[in-house]
Scaffold this active site. Structure first.
Site, PDB file in Angstrom:
ATOM      1  N   GLY A 167       0.765  -1.243   0.000  1.00 49.88           N
ATOM      2  CA  GLY A 167       0.000   0.000   0.000  1.00 49.88           C
ATOM      3  C   GLY A 167       0.794   1.288   0.000  1.00 49.88           C
ATOM      4  O   GLY A 167       0.326   2.306  -0.495  1.00 49.88           O
ATOM      5  N   GLU A 177       3.789   4.138   6.167  1.00 47.79           N
ATOM      6  CA  GLU A 177       2.616   3.254   6.116  1.00 47.79           C
ATOM      7  C   GLU A 177       1.515   3.925   5.305  1.00 47.79           C
ATOM      8  O   GLU A 177       1.311   5.139   5.432  1.00 47.79           O
ATOM      9  CB  GLU A 177       2.087   3.016   7.539  1.00 47.79           C
ATOM     10  CG  GLU A 177       2.681   1.816   8.228  1.00 47.79           C
ATOM     11  CD  GLU A 177       1.978   0.514   7.841  1.00 47.79           C
ATOM     12  OE1 GLU A 177       1.338   0.434   6.770  1.00 47.79           O
ATOM     13  OE2 GLU A 177       2.080  -0.433   8.632  1.00 47.79           O
ATOM     14  N   ASP A 229      -4.439   1.537  11.285  1.00 52.89           N
ATOM     15  CA  ASP A 229      -5.805   1.254  11.726  1.00 52.89           C
ATOM     16  C   ASP A 229      -5.727   0.824  13.201  1.00 52.89           C
ATOM     17  O   ASP A 229      -5.623   1.674  14.084  1.00 52.89           O
ATOM     18  CB  ASP A 229      -6.345   0.163  10.789  1.00 52.89           C
ATOM     19  CG  ASP A 229      -7.799  -0.184  10.993  1.00 52.89           C
ATOM     20  OD1 ASP A 229      -8.429   0.393  11.877  1.00 52.89           O
ATOM     21  OD2 ASP A 229      -8.323  -1.047  10.277  1.00 52.89           O
ATOM     22  N   LYS A 264      -6.410   6.220  11.535  1.00 53.12           N
ATOM     23  CA  LYS A 264      -7.767   6.131  12.116  1.00 53.12           C
ATOM     24  C   LYS A 264      -7.627   6.144  13.631  1.00 53.12           C
ATOM     25  O   LYS A 264      -7.502   5.076  14.261  1.00 53.12           O
ATOM     26  CB  LYS A 264      -8.445   4.825  11.691  1.00 53.12           C
ATOM     27  CG  LYS A 264      -8.701   4.665  10.198  1.00 53.12           C
ATOM     28  CD  LYS A 264      -9.379   3.307   9.947  1.00 53.12           C
ATOM     29  CE  LYS A 264      -9.617   3.072   8.474  1.00 53.12           C
ATOM     30  NZ  LYS A 264     -10.131   1.699   8.201  1.00 53.12           N
ATOM     31  N   VAL A 295     -11.594   2.564   3.543  1.00 56.06           N
ATOM     32  CA  VAL A 295     -11.283   3.459   2.422  1.00 56.06           C
ATOM     33  C   VAL A 295     -10.343   2.778   1.425  1.00 56.06           C
ATOM     34  O   VAL A 295      -9.628   1.826   1.778  1.00 56.06           O
ATOM     35  CB  VAL A 295     -10.631   4.781   2.909  1.00 56.06           C
ATOM     36  CG1 VAL A 295     -11.611   5.607   3.726  1.00 56.06           C
ATOM     37  CG2 VAL A 295      -9.366   4.512   3.711  1.00 56.06           C
ATOM     38  N   ARG A 326      -6.179   0.484  -5.755  1.00 53.45           N
ATOM     39  CA  ARG A 326      -4.930   1.152  -5.383  1.00 53.45           C
ATOM     40  C   ARG A 326      -4.592   2.310  -6.315  1.00 53.45           C
ATOM     41  O   ARG A 326      -3.909   3.266  -5.939  1.00 53.45           O
ATOM     42  CB  ARG A 326      -3.751   0.161  -5.421  1.00 53.45           C
ATOM     43  CG  ARG A 326      -3.818  -0.945  -4.398  1.00 53.45           C
ATOM     44  CD  ARG A 326      -2.489  -1.685  -4.329  1.00 53.45           C
ATOM     45  NE  ARG A 326      -2.584  -2.973  -3.667  1.00 53.45           N
ATOM     46  CZ  ARG A 326      -2.555  -3.162  -2.355  1.00 53.45           C
ATOM     47  NH1 ARG A 326      -2.446  -2.144  -1.540  1.00 53.45           N
ATOM     48  NH2 ARG A 326      -2.646  -4.387  -1.849  1.00 53.45           N
TER      49      ARG A 326
END
Ligand code: IMP
Length: 181
Positions: free
Chosen positions: A48, A102, A106, A134, A156, A168
């Site tokens: 990611g 990152e 989360d 988050k 998301v 992505r």
């Protein structure tokens, strides 16, 4: 494109690309001020973080290095529980200033595993920089020092983040609106 379907889920545009870029601009300014002259090693966490890493380092006109790792997670023995391993880390970290990049933080479990692994190599410092954070979902006590955008506890995609492999490549950040049976 303000709405998109990925597999069984619909998403709507939540943060336009321009706002994401402005947030990364601000973060790059903070990191420049902190790390200029320290030759930091940025470690992007794949998959990611490819987008965040590229957008961030092109804004950083300081001497720095960038590398990428993957986190492999598997069940260890009964006593060790879940074990994580960093794959692809070839750099010597001892005495280095390390900044982990990152895509999203989360619960913080991934950050916890990465931090534990990196500290074994005795770096001078390790900080976390996240494109998205988050706070309502976060369960760890490791400070997330550098955050581009804080978001509510919604799922998301976009700007490197996926839903089961898709999304992505979407510019900006999209938020889930519903799931189809
Ligand atoms: P954590 O270990 O709970 O902090 O989760 C970190 C990882 O979960 C991220 O690196 C993502 O791969 C994934 N993740 C968590 N929230 C989302 C989301 O909203 N969209 C896409 N992936 C997410």
């Amino acid at each position: 494109m303000s709405k998109v379907r990925l597999h069984d889920k619909d998403f709507e545009l939540f943060i336009p690309e321009g706002e994401v870029h402005a947030a990364i601009d601000r973060l790059a300014g903070e990191l420049r001020a902190k790390y200029n002259g320290k030759r930091p090693l940025f470690i992007g966490v794949l998959n990611g973080a490819f987008y965040f890493a590229a957008e961030l380092v092109k804004r950083l006109d300081i001497e720095c290095e960038i590398t990428f790792v993957k986190v492999a997670s598997y069940h260890g023995t009964r006593s060790t529980g879940r074990v994580s391993e960093l794959i692809g880390l070839n750099e010597k970290l001892e005495g280095r200033h390390v900044v982990v990049l990152e895509d999203i933080v989360d619960t913080g479990n991934t950050v916890r595993h990465i931090m534990d692994s990196l500290l074994e190599h005795h770096p001078a410092s390790v900080s976390i920089a996240a494109l998205l954070f988050k706070p309502d979902a976060y369960k760890q006590d490791i400070p997330i020092e550098y955050v581009a955008v804080r978001i509510p506890n919604d799922f998301v995609v976009g700007s490197g983040l996926d839903h089961d492999g898709l999304g992505r490549n979407l510019p900006g950040i999209y938020r889930i609106i519903n799931t189809h049976a």
